[in-house]
Design a protein around this motif. Structure first.
Motif, mmCIF file in Angstrom:
data_model
loop_
_atom_site.group_PDB
_atom_site.id
_atom_site.type_symbol
_atom_site.label_atom_id
_atom_site.label_comp_id
_atom_site.label_asym_id
_atom_site.label_seq_id
_atom_site.Cartn_x
_atom_site.Cartn_y
_atom_site.Cartn_z
ATOM 1 N N TYR A 1 0.651 -1.216 0.110
ATOM 2 C CA TYR A 1 -0.139 -0.268 0.176
ATOM 3 C C TYR A 1 0.942 1.139 0.255
ATOM 4 O O TYR A 1 0.732 2.530 -0.470
ATOM 5 C CB TYR A 1 -1.375 0.075 1.458
ATOM 6 N N GLU A 2 1.781 1.149 0.810
ATOM 7 C CA GLU A 2 2.339 2.548 0.824
ATOM 8 C C GLU A 2 3.366 2.610 -0.448
ATOM 9 O O GLU A 2 3.577 3.847 -1.097
ATOM 10 C CB GLU A 2 3.853 1.629 1.816
ATOM 11 N N THR A 3 3.567 1.728 -1.540
ATOM 12 C CA THR A 3 4.123 1.751 -2.873
ATOM 13 C C THR A 3 3.023 2.709 -3.702
ATOM 14 O O THR A 3 3.115 3.957 -4.835
ATOM 15 C CB THR A 3 4.520 0.489 -3.378
ATOM 16 N N ALA A 4 1.999 2.404 -3.500
ATOM 17 C CA ALA A 4 0.862 2.428 -4.355
ATOM 18 C C ALA A 4 0.280 4.009 -3.732
ATOM 19 O O ALA A 4 0.176 5.016 -4.420
ATOM 20 C CB ALA A 4 -0.240 2.076 -4.700
ATOM 21 N N LEU A 5 0.643 4.636 -2.681
ATOM 22 C CA LEU A 5 0.628 5.452 -1.713
ATOM 23 C C LEU A 5 1.530 6.559 -2.524
ATOM 24 O O LEU A 5 0.963 7.658 -3.130
ATOM 25 C CB LEU A 5 -0.041 5.461 -0.420
ATOM 26 N N GLN A 6 2.857 6.668 -2.377
ATOM 27 C CA GLN A 6 3.927 7.309 -3.155
ATOM 28 C C GLN A 6 3.511 7.903 -4.613
ATOM 29 O O GLN A 6 3.807 8.601 -5.198
ATOM 30 C CB GLN A 6 5.490 6.714 -2.690
ATOM 31 N N LYS A 7 3.419 6.380 -5.032
ATOM 32 C CA LYS A 7 3.153 6.641 -6.821
ATOM 33 C C LYS A 7 1.870 8.126 -7.286
ATOM 34 O O LYS A 7 1.657 8.378 -7.853
ATOM 35 C CB LYS A 7 2.435 5.403 -7.058
ATOM 36 N N ALA A 8 0.961 7.608 -6.244
ATOM 37 C CA ALA A 8 -0.217 8.449 -6.510
ATOM 38 C C ALA A 8 0.223 10.171 -5.322
ATOM 39 O O ALA A 8 -1.190 10.872 -5.578
ATOM 40 C CB ALA A 8 -1.619 8.013 -6.108
ATOM 41 N N ARG A 9 1.190 10.168 -5.791
ATOM 42 C CA ARG A 9 1.703 11.532 -4.318
ATOM 43 C C ARG A 9 0.557 11.736 -3.802
ATOM 44 O O ARG A 9 0.276 12.882 -3.193
ATOM 45 C CB ARG A 9 1.733 12.582 -5.410
ATOM 46 N N GLY A 10 0.222 10.858 -2.967
ATOM 47 C CA GLY A 10 -0.601 10.942 -1.749
ATOM 48 C C GLY A 10 -0.139 11.228 -0.483
ATOM 49 O O GLY A 10 0.964 11.405 -0.686
ATOM 50 N N ALA A 11 -1.115 11.825 0.375
ATOM 51 C CA ALA A 11 -0.360 12.284 2.028
ATOM 52 C C ALA A 11 -1.148 11.806 3.280
ATOM 53 O O ALA A 11 -1.974 11.781 2.908
ATOM 54 C CB ALA A 11 -0.377 13.365 2.119
ATOM 55 N N ARG A 12 -0.122 11.476 3.889
ATOM 56 C CA ARG A 12 -1.365 10.838 5.151
ATOM 57 C C ARG A 12 -2.072 11.969 5.743
ATOM 58 O O ARG A 12 -0.647 13.194 6.234
ATOM 59 C CB ARG A 12 0.065 10.513 6.083
ATOM 60 N N ILE A 13 -2.994 12.439 5.824
ATOM 61 C CA ILE A 13 -3.363 12.655 6.730
ATOM 62 C C ILE A 13 -3.231 12.900 8.458
ATOM 63 O O ILE A 13 -4.430 11.614 8.781
ATOM 64 C CB ILE A 13 -5.032 13.719 6.742
#
Length: 284
Positions: free
Chosen positions: A40-52
């Motif tokens: 999941y971490e890889t996918a989040l980084q690929k989407a330029r997502g941020a943890r809130i």
């Protein structure tokens, strides 16, 4: 001990055992939290997502912000979808779908207490608390105010997430959304699973009928409901009943052959189009 007293004791045990079980283990029968895996971490980084990250009465919570692919000129996305996954799913399970929807919009993927990276235990009140706190934390992350975000909000939810989405809409004055496989009330779901009168032992009283009624009464309200015709968990009649109660506001789509957990897998493009129609204010 007389025979009559023995009979009464046996009857009491038979009656009280399921009651005590349902009252003590009810959360385990309703919620199915899962942790995140490394991929999941890889996918989040690929989407330029941020943890809130934020804190509620249940402790530390984490939601995930997926920004528009191209930064908007105003600095804020034109629309921010608050997304709530189903019972056995995680917020980031929807990450792959966001890239197939309108990439000019932003998405806040919200987990429930005890799901993913969130602490605590879920209840309707605590889920509402998390939703409101997540939006407040996102406003701080974007260096804006909640008042600036609120007109941009829309909700999207599946199954239990449809109830969470409607509660967020109710609390945050949102009148636009898409619901997948919603139930009418959790008590009615209990009637299907447990029968009468055990269904009334329900302590987690999600009520989509009442909540949608309040949200649908707002000016400009627009919702779309999708429900699989062969849904084996939540009967399709429940989605139909919710839409029929508000025919001027809600569009209902029954998906022939659709099941409970495959709507986003088989009909994600149609869901994306419905999201655009809701934003455009298209009449049902």
């Amino acid at each position: 001990m007389s025979l009559w007293n023995r009979v009464l004791r046996i009857v009491a045990i038979i009656v009280l055992t399921p009651v005590i079980f349902l009252l003590s283990c009810q959360s385990r029968l309703i919620y199915f939290p899962n942790p995140y895996r490394n991929e999941y971490e890889t996918a989040l980084q690929k989407a330029r997502g941020a943890r809130i990250r934020f804190t509620t009465s249940q402790g530390r919570q984490t939601a995930f912000y997926i920004p528009p692919h191209s930064p908007p000129s105003s600095g804020l996305p034109p629309t921010l979808w608050l997304c709530f996954a189903g019972n056995g799913s995680l917020a980031l399970d929807w990450l792959s779908h966001t890239s197939g929807w309108d990439t000019h919009q932003a998405y806040l993927l919200i987990d429930y207490p005890s799901y993913g990276e969130c602490e605590g235990e879920p209840t309707p009140y605590r889920i509402r608390e998390s939703s409101k706190a997540a939006v407040a934390a996102l406003a701080a992350h974007l260096q804006t105010t909640q008042e600036e975000l609120h007109p941009r909000l829309a909700v999207l939810g599946h199954s239990l997430g449809a109830a969470a989405a409607l509660m967020a809409a109710d609390d945050l004055d949102v009148c636009r959304g898409v619901l997948l496989s919603p139930f009418t009330t959790m008590t009615e779901m209990g009637r299907i699973v447990l029968g009468w009168p055990l269904c009334y032992l329900n302590r987690h009283r999600f009520d989509n009928q009442q909540t949608l009624g309040r949200v649908a009464a707002r000016p400009g309200a627009r919702f779309v409901i999708f429900h699989g015709g062969d849904d084996e968990v939540i009967p399709v009649r429940m989605g139909r009943e919710l839409s029929q109660a508000h025919p001027q506001v809600v569009t209902f789509h029954e998906i022939p052959g659709g099941h409970h957990n495959d709507l986003l897998e088989t009909d994600s493009p149609q869901v994306g189009r419905a999201m655009q129609e809701v934003l455009a204010g298209a009449q049902p």
